[in-house]
Design an enzyme around this catalytic site. Structure first.
Site, PDB file in Angstrom:
ATOM      1  CB  THR A  37      -0.902  -0.156   1.318  1.00  0.00           C
ATOM      2  OG1 THR A  37      -0.080   0.055   2.499  1.00  0.00           O
ATOM      3  CG2 THR A  37      -2.042  -1.127   1.302  1.00  0.00           C
ATOM      4  CG  ASN A  90       1.105   3.755   4.283  1.00  0.00           C
ATOM      5  OD1 ASN A  90       1.429   2.768   3.428  1.00  0.00           O
ATOM      6  ND2 ASN A  90       0.766   3.271   5.526  1.00  0.00           N
ATOM      7  CD  GLU A  92      -2.700   0.951   4.903  1.00  0.00           C
ATOM      8  OE1 GLU A  92      -1.523   0.362   4.425  1.00  0.00           O
ATOM      9  OE2 GLU A  92      -3.138   0.242   5.984  1.00  0.00           O
TER      10      GLU A  92
HETATM   11  N1  RBF Z   1      -6.219  -3.747   8.428  1.00  0.00           N
HETATM   12  C1  RBF Z   1      -7.062  -4.214   9.530  1.00  0.00           C
HETATM   13  O1  RBF Z   1      -6.580  -4.398  10.629  1.00  0.00           O
HETATM   14  N2  RBF Z   1      -8.339  -4.771   9.133  1.00  0.00           N
HETATM   15  C2  RBF Z   1      -8.770  -4.526   8.169  1.00  0.00           C
HETATM   16  O2  RBF Z   1     -10.220  -4.632   8.093  1.00  0.00           O
HETATM   17  C3  RBF Z   1      -8.087  -3.796   6.876  1.00  0.00           C
HETATM   18  N3  RBF Z   1      -8.821  -3.724   5.908  1.00  0.00           N
HETATM   19  C4  RBF Z   1      -7.919  -3.490   4.725  1.00  0.00           C
HETATM   20  C5  RBF Z   1      -8.277  -3.510   3.592  1.00  0.00           C
HETATM   21  C6  RBF Z   1      -7.853  -2.940   2.313  1.00  0.00           C
HETATM   22  C7  RBF Z   1      -8.357  -2.926   1.084  1.00  0.00           C
HETATM   23  C8  RBF Z   1      -6.306  -2.595   2.636  1.00  0.00           C
HETATM   24  C9  RBF Z   1      -5.351  -2.192   1.505  1.00  0.00           C
HETATM   25  C10 RBF Z   1      -5.792  -2.577   3.804  1.00  0.00           C
HETATM   26  C11 RBF Z   1      -6.513  -3.230   4.866  1.00  0.00           C
HETATM   27  N4  RBF Z   1      -6.145  -3.160   6.406  1.00  0.00           N
HETATM   28  C12 RBF Z   1      -6.799  -3.516   7.316  1.00  0.00           C
HETATM   29  C13 RBF Z   1      -4.786  -2.644   6.466  1.00  0.00           C
HETATM   30  C14 RBF Z   1      -3.661  -3.650   6.693  1.00  0.00           C
HETATM   31  O3  RBF Z   1      -3.485  -3.882   8.032  1.00  0.00           O
HETATM   32  C15 RBF Z   1      -2.206  -2.894   6.298  1.00  0.00           C
HETATM   33  O4  RBF Z   1      -2.371  -2.342   4.789  1.00  0.00           O
HETATM   34  C16 RBF Z   1      -0.934  -3.473   6.620  1.00  0.00           C
HETATM   35  O5  RBF Z   1      -0.948  -3.717   8.208  1.00  0.00           O
HETATM   36  C17 RBF Z   1       0.079  -2.733   6.172  1.00  0.00           C
HETATM   37  O6  RBF Z   1       0.171  -1.321   6.796  1.00  0.00           O
HETATM   38 MG    MG Z   2       1.769   0.738   3.076  1.00  0.00          MG
END
Ligand code: RBF
Ligand code: MG
Length: 316
Positions: A207, A209, A256
């Site tokens: 991602t 950020n 992000e």
């Molecule tokens: N992190 C969560 O802890 N819970 C989520 O429901 C969650 N949904 C996400 C959905 C998408 C489409 C993306 C791109 C990220 C999501 N993340 C979520 C964030 C994820 O934890 C994070 O991208 C990584 O930890 C890297 O920083």
């Molecule tokens: Mg990232």
């Protein structure tokens, strides 16, 4: 569009003027500008929008929690896109706020800006302590030889369209409604900063950020978005997450976006994220693997949404 910072005497003798904060430049504002442009054409004059920076509430009430939809930079470009001839940006100061309603009309609208028509919303207030209203404006119009048009509230789906309504929709994560009111996708801009790095290493969904420049960020959650990368002159599909990544127990909010079919490094680049639709709340998954499967489903849903989506994007 000519942009003038501060009040100066205009060359042109006939102007049709509207005055307001126009935060968001939503479709209600766009209707006002359409009327102004039409009148200007009719009388062979120029269409003029007068607005203030900073927003008067921020100057008058220092602790007011008002958050703006558009940055000043975006507001200028959006008004330019509406086809207005002249934009006057008045620096709003405590001193400016002391100008009596009649002095504002006489010294600025009449003597400097040569108003032949003044177009305002039904609830327009102006001058010191907001003492001027549409009735006073009409009275002064007789004295200083301009006509006044008061436009009615503009409704969409039975709701009065206002900057406040857009702000509420964004705060509630109702992107569809916010976009319907704006006539385009809500966007945030920001420089890509270093994230936790988990996206690529653990999840397989890297991602970008960002640190948003805008004051209003949609409610925490997962969204289908489009991402414009100015240095590539391209727009991509994506999925965004605004939240604290509860699966990993983060403390800080992060913004992000995972960009579909994109593999370059964007660190330090500025990108624009256009919000298309809300997908779900952010939640605590029982493992990174579960989250990974969750993101895969988000991407599938987003791709379905993009197939039917016609939301206009604000690119420049
Ligand atoms: N992190 C969560 O802890 N819970 C989520 O429901 C969650 N949904 C996400 C959905 C998408 C489409 C993306 C791109 C990220 C999501 N993340 C979520 C964030 C994820 O934890 C994070 O991208 C990584 O930890 C890297 O920083
Ligand atoms: Mg990232």
């Amino acid at each position: 569009m000519q942009v003038i910072k501060g009040v100066e005497k205009l060359d042109c003798e006939n102007t049709v003027i509207t005055i307001g904060n126009f935060d968001g430049v939503h479709i209600g504002h766009q209707k006002i500008f359409d009327f102004v442009k039409r009148k200007a054409k009719e009388i062979g004059g120029k269409s003029v929008v007068v607005t203030f920076t900073p927003h008067p509430i921020k100057v008058l009430f220092k602790d007011h929690p008002l958050k703006l939809i558009t940055t000043c930079e975006d507001k200028i470009k959006l008004i330019d896109n509406c086809g207005v001839d002249i934009l006057i940006l008045i620096p709003f100061t405590l001193e400016f706020a002391q100008i009596e309603a009649e002095d504002f009309v006489k010294n600025i609208l009449f003597e400097k800006l040569h108003a032949k028509w003044v177009v305002v919303g039904y609830d327009y207030r102006f001058g010191k302590a907001r003492k001027g209203d549409r009735e006073l404006l009409k009275k002064l119009g007789t004295k200083y030889d301009f006509k006044v048009k008061v436009l009615k509230a503009y409704k969409k789906k039975g709701k009065i369209l206002s900057s406040t309504a857009v702000r509420e929709a964004l705060r509630e994560g109702d992107i569809r409604e916010a976009n319907l009111f704006l006539g385009r996708a809500y966007h945030i801009d920001g420089e890509v900063i270093k994230g936790a790095g988990r996206g690529s290493s653990i999840l397989g969904y890297p991602t970008a950020n960002i640190l948003p420049k805008q004051e209003i960020i949609p409610k925490e959650g997962v969204y289908a978005v489009k991402v414009t990368i100015p240095h590539l002159l391209k727009t991509f599909k994506g999925v965004a997450n605004i939240g604290k990544n509860p699966t990993f127990g983060n403390k800080n909010l992060s913004y992000e976006v995972h960009i579909l079919d994109f593999y370059d490094n964007l660190l330090s680049r500025e990108i624009r994220v256009h919000f298309i639709s809300r997908l779900r709340d952010e939640k605590k998954f029982s493992s990174p693997q579960e989250l990974k499967e969750g993101i895969a489903r988000d991407i599938e849903k987003a791709r379905e949404i993009f197939k039917k989506d016609r939301t206009k994007l604000f690119l420049k």
